[in-house]
Motif scaffolding. Structure first.
Motif, short mmCIF file in Angstrom:
data_model
loop_
_atom_site.label_atom_id
_atom_site.label_comp_id
_atom_site.label_asym_id
_atom_site.label_seq_id
_atom_site.Cartn_x
_atom_site.Cartn_y
_atom_site.Cartn_z
N GLY A 94 -7.42 -6.85 2.66
CA GLY A 94 -7.88 -7.17 4.02
C GLY A 94 -8.48 -8.56 4.14
O GLY A 94 -9.20 -8.84 5.10
N TRP A 105 -9.17 -6.72 12.21
CA TRP A 105 -8.67 -5.35 12.32
C TRP A 105 -7.43 -5.28 13.21
O TRP A 105 -6.62 -4.39 13.10
N ARG A 106 -7.31 -6.29 14.11
CA ARG A 106 -6.19 -6.29 15.05
C ARG A 106 -4.84 -6.30 14.33
O ARG A 106 -3.91 -5.60 14.73
N SER A 109 -4.02 -2.93 12.84
CA SER A 109 -3.88 -1.93 13.93
C SER A 109 -2.54 -2.10 14.64
O SER A 109 -1.85 -1.11 14.92
#
Ligand SMILES: [Zn+2]
Length: 298
Positions: A94, A105-106, A109
């Motif tokens: 990450g 996080w986008r 996601s």
């Protein structure tokens, strides 16, 4: 059995859909980041031209294809492995491989949702044009959802592509609804929110929503038809109340406890909730309508 026949079997089609979803998710992740920046670049150039001021030297070379994918923090071009959907994110824990900045996080996601949309459509419709069209519908909605959440913007290239593709598919093949229902859905979708916008402005003197919302509901009407519009608006409003209202209340309480004299107000983008309502209605529209109005289907 030739390749086309093989891919039309349920399991190979599901595997193919998952792969398509991963590729689409990776593209959408790039689109969500770049499209608002490209639009800002264009607006800036137009403003400079209108005001006859020399255009500032800015990074105005961004397009959807160039330069190749880079880290938004250190601007270092990504390696090939970093571009592999999901895997690239997991392999790097990450974080950016070069500067170790956290990857938002986008990205993950959007990639996961791209796959989820493809798998749900493949399972719901099976190997068919319906499933492929629904994937396209869902992927564009994902891009709109994230861009609106982050920038409070529903770009015309996306809302209008969705509108025209829905109209074309239903006019030529009546894929999801009849041609007339799709046409009236487009017209009514635009007019309903246009009327609400102008009534709200007349009564309060303020703008209650963006023009992109009219175009998005028109596009959903083009795909789902006029008969599902009330349901889409109801689902969007209920989900906005359930998700955005508690968040807004928490935000207000926090800002009030920080400073007793001022409370900041935050606008809620309506696009993500319209997108959610549109997706649910395309899949389960008739079922939801029969639950809401039991006598509708006898
Ligand atoms: Zn970096």
């Amino acid at each position: 059995m030739n390749l086309l026949e093989f891919l039309q079997a349920p399991l190979p089609f599901l595997v193919l859909s998952t792969l398509l979803g991963a590729i689409a998710g990776s593209f959408l992740s790039m689109l969500v980041y770049r499209l608002p920046l490209i639009m800002r670049q264009q607006w800036h150039a137009e403003c400079c031209q209108l005001l006859s001021t020399p255009e500032e030297k800015a990074d105005n070379t961004l397009s959807l294809s160039l330069p190749r994918s880079f880290c938004p923090h250190c601007r270092h071009p990504l390696r090939l492995i970093d571009n592999i959907p999901i895997t690239g994110y997991l392999l790097n824990g990450g974080k950016c491989h070069f500067c170790a900045s956290p990857i938002g996080w986008r990205y993950i996601s959007v990639e996961l949702l791209g796959i989820a949309i493809a798998v749900i459509a493949a399972l719901h419709w099976g190997p068919s044009l319906h499933a492929l069209a629904a994937m396209l519908f869902g992927w564009i909605l994902i891009a709109l959802l994230f861009i609106d959440l982050e920038h409070q913007l529903l770009p015309d290239p996306l809302t209008l592509s969705l509108l025209w593709s829905g109209l074309l598919l239903n006019q030529s093949t009546a894929l999801f609804t009849s041609p007339s229902n799709a046409l009236w859905g487009t017209v009514a979708g635009y007019l309903i929110l246009w009327l609400i916008y102008h009534l709200h402005k007349l009564l309060t003197g303020r703008e209650g929503m963006g023009h992109g919302d009219f175009k998005l509901l028109a596009a959903l009407g083009a795909w789902c038809g006029a008969t599902l519009l009330p349901q889409i608006i109801l689902l969007a409003s209920l989900s906005a109340l359930a998700i955005a209202l508690p968040l807004l209340l928490i935000q207000r309480i926090r800002s009030k406890s920080r400073d007793n004299t001022s409370v900041t107000t935050t606008a809620i983008p309506f696009g993500p909730y319209l997108a959610l309502g549109g997706w649910l209605s395309l899949l389960y529209g008739e079922v939801i309508n029969s639950l809401l109005i039991p006598g509708l289907t006898g």
